[in-house]
Design an enzyme around this catalytic site. Structure first.
Site, mmCIF file in Angstrom:
data_model
loop_
_atom_site.group_PDB
_atom_site.id
_atom_site.type_symbol
_atom_site.label_atom_id
_atom_site.label_comp_id
_atom_site.label_asym_id
_atom_site.label_seq_id
_atom_site.Cartn_x
_atom_site.Cartn_y
_atom_site.Cartn_z
ATOM 1 N N GLU A 197 0.837 -1.217 0.000
ATOM 2 C CA GLU A 197 0.000 0.000 0.000
ATOM 3 C C GLU A 197 0.865 1.258 0.000
ATOM 4 O O GLU A 197 0.717 2.140 0.856
ATOM 5 C CB GLU A 197 -0.944 -0.006 1.194
ATOM 6 C CG GLU A 197 -1.967 -1.126 1.120
ATOM 7 C CD GLU A 197 -3.063 -1.009 2.164
ATOM 8 O OE1 GLU A 197 -2.852 -0.328 3.178
ATOM 9 O OE2 GLU A 197 -4.134 -1.594 1.970
ATOM 10 N N GLU A 385 -5.364 -8.335 -0.780
ATOM 11 C CA GLU A 385 -6.042 -8.160 0.515
ATOM 12 C C GLU A 385 -7.504 -7.809 0.288
ATOM 13 O O GLU A 385 -7.812 -6.890 -0.477
ATOM 14 C CB GLU A 385 -5.439 -6.992 1.315
ATOM 15 C CG GLU A 385 -4.103 -7.258 1.928
ATOM 16 C CD GLU A 385 -3.651 -6.098 2.825
ATOM 17 O OE1 GLU A 385 -4.507 -5.337 3.318
ATOM 18 O OE2 GLU A 385 -2.442 -5.965 3.010
HETATM 19 C C1 BG6 Z 1 -4.351 -2.792 4.971
HETATM 20 C C2 BG6 Z 1 -3.006 -3.178 5.525
HETATM 21 O O1 BG6 Z 1 -4.358 -1.441 4.829
HETATM 22 O O2 BG6 Z 1 -5.443 -2.939 5.767
HETATM 23 C C3 BG6 Z 1 -3.068 -4.235 6.605
HETATM 24 O O3 BG6 Z 1 -2.153 -3.594 4.495
HETATM 25 C C4 BG6 Z 1 -4.195 -3.924 7.543
HETATM 26 O O4 BG6 Z 1 -1.831 -4.314 7.259
HETATM 27 C C5 BG6 Z 1 -5.484 -3.959 6.745
HETATM 28 O O5 BG6 Z 1 -4.262 -4.762 8.649
HETATM 29 C C6 BG6 Z 1 -6.712 -3.727 7.559
HETATM 30 O O6 BG6 Z 1 -6.594 -2.558 8.303
HETATM 31 P P1 BG6 Z 1 -6.775 -2.563 9.864
HETATM 32 O O7 BG6 Z 1 -6.461 -1.184 10.297
HETATM 33 O O8 BG6 Z 1 -8.185 -2.941 10.107
HETATM 34 O O9 BG6 Z 1 -5.823 -3.561 10.399
#
Ligand code: BG6
Length: 487
Positions: A197, A385
């Site tokens: 990201e 993701e």
């Molecule tokens: C993404 C990141 O932005 O979102 C992860 O690459 C992160 O590391 C995921 O965990 C979800 O965000 P959060 O803040 O709910 O953990």
């Protein structure tokens, strides 16, 4: 069948959020180690000691004030220190991944385990061996490791020594780290992602109190993109068949009204959020709107010929991205309530729901983004993701009935299926936080994404025992049917 037969169904975690073992195996500290657990109402804080001995706090990505140093305080519980304990449990965890049927698994290599104190401090062979063991274990079960090199977790040594990514020495350090990884693991890892990201860092320019920080942030991002480009070239020098992708935080952006000013504002928002980095890394040069975007913050940048050449020669082989929510933008700020960002307002979209953390759930936005990426870059795409952070409950019979998570993935996979049927060249889909882990933004363990439960809470109470959630067997069925059976 909609999905190609080699479609990569996967799961993803990251070193700093899941491994724990923060002071084992020769690892040095990273910024996130100094963070507490926030809540659904707010992000976590990072703590340090000021030069006068007082306690200071800041957000992730920010830099230490002059003379301050990171330190631990006894009254704070640091959730990342134990994480999900993956460092010690990876063999049993991978056995579960295999039982579920994962085709690929994404995690990060912790820079702080490989070069804990930069190249000057030397290679930490214990760290190198640890990842070799993890990747070999995955291969043993036929699971492809697709590995990310960087997830905001450089050793704090670099901030202390060089002041962080504004210093171009970081480019050499990163390329050295990446090259060791490409070389050491070339028989085990054939697909890599450079910076997780990478575009998120620029969001720091819009935080309250961020005045004056934009020039530094633009330089940091530039150095990271040059480092990524040089790493792509380094990987191809090790073996031309190794593929290296970029990784961009995805968003789809809608105008709140058909007012042309809103439509343009929404498009511009997408350009700035997504394309500024993605265009540069995928097409090898900054986009034509780059000066307009930087100009908003009063930033001008001269790019050297050498950097232009590296960016042009080191384009990514594929585009990786994450997707969680969409944005809805308007210029009609007096008529609505929302988050002010870059002169427009980001409002809640009334047509879609939201998670307990206010993240708007939008499967069609996922499809929309897939098409935008496909049309714009014309290279293979990997969703690395996607997931739902939620509070889970263990019922009296021991089951975790996470139907909300199944519903989230079902709808996103269905939308993605349509996109693939409409021609989008998607290589794979990856469930984020597949094994429960520490939330990046809030530092919570209780914000869970996993299909495998980890018994640990925000206060550090729990046995770390693993438990399959209902979503585990659901995803198992999805993979076994190559995405045909989503019921
Ligand atoms: C993404 C990141 O932005 O979102 C992860 O690459 C992160 O590391 C995921 O965990 C979800 O965000 P959060 O803040 O709910 O953990």
């Amino acid at each position: 069948m909609s999905f190609p037969k080699d479609f990569l169904w996967g799961g993803s975690i990251s070193a700093s959020q899941a491994e724990g073992a923060f002071n084992e195996g020769g690892r040095s500290p990273v910024q996130i180690d100094f963070g507490d657990a926030g809540s659904s109402a707010g992000p976590r804080k990072i703590y340090y000691e000021n030069a006068d001995g007082s306690r200071g706090e800041m957000y992730q990505f920010e830099h230490l004030p002059q003379g301050a140093k990171y330190r631990y305080y006894d009254d704070i519980h640091y959730t990342n220190h134990v994480g999900s304990d993956f460092y010690h449990t990876y063999k049993d965890d991978i056995k579960l991944f295999a039982e579920l049927g994962l085709k690929h698994f994404n995690t990060t290599v912790s820079w702080a385990r490989i070069y804990p104190h930069g190249t000057e401090g030397g290679l930490n062979t214990e760290g190198v061996e640890f990842y070799r063991n993890v990747f070999s274990e995955l291969r043993k079960y036929g699971i492809e490791p697709i590995i990310t090199l960087y997830k905001y977790d450089e050793p704090v040594y670099f901030e202390e020594t060089y002041g962080g990514w504004e210093n171009r020495k970081m480019i050499d350090e990163f390329v050295a780290f990446a090259t060791v990884c490409f070389t050491e693991y070339k028989d085990l890892v054939r697909r890599w992602l450079t910076f997780n990201e990478i575009n998120v860092l620029l969001q720091g320019a819009d935080r309250p109190g961020a005045e004056g920080k934009a020039p530094g942030l633009f330089r940091e991002i530039h150095n990271q993109m040059v480092a990524a480009a040089r790493s792509v070239k380094a990987a191809h020098a090790v073996d031309p068949a190794i593929q290296v992708g970029c990784m961009i935080a995805g968003c789809s952006v809608y105008p709140m009204t058909p007012d042309p000013a809103d439509v343009i504002a929404a498009y511009r928002f997408f350009q700035d959020e997504f394309c500024y980095c993605a265009d540069t890394m995928m097409r090898g040069a900054y986009p034509d709107f780059a000066d307009r975007f930087r100009g908003r913050y009063g930033v001008t940048m001269e790019i050297s010929e050498e950097d232009k050449k590296d960016l042009a020669e080191g384009t990514s082989d594929f585009i990786g991205f994450s997707y969680y929510f969409s944005n809805c933008i308007t210029t009609h700020k007096d008529e609505v309530k929302g988050r002010e960002v870059r002169g427009v307002t980001d409002v809640k979209n009334p047509y879609i729901g939201a998670s307990d953390w206010g993240w708007q759930i939008d499967p069609l936005g996922f499809k929309f983004l897939l098409h935008l990426i496909n049309d714009r870059y014309q290279k293979p795409i990997l969703d690395i993701e996607n997931g739902l952070g939620a509070y889970d409950r263990i019922d009296e019979d021991g089951r975790i009935r996470d139907s909300y998570r199944i519903d989230y993935h079902r709808k996103h996979i269905a939308a993605m299926k349509e996109a693939v049927e409409e021609g989008v060249r998607l290589m794979g889909y990856t469930v984020w936080g597949f094994l429960d882990l520490v939330s990046f933004g809030t530092g919570q363990m209780d914000k869970r994404y996993g299909m495998i439960y980890v018994d640990m809470n925000d206060q550090g109470e729990g046995t770390l025992e693993r438990r399959k959630k209902d979503s585990f067997s659901w995803y198992q069925k999805v993979i076994a049917s190559n995405g045909e059976d989503l019921d």
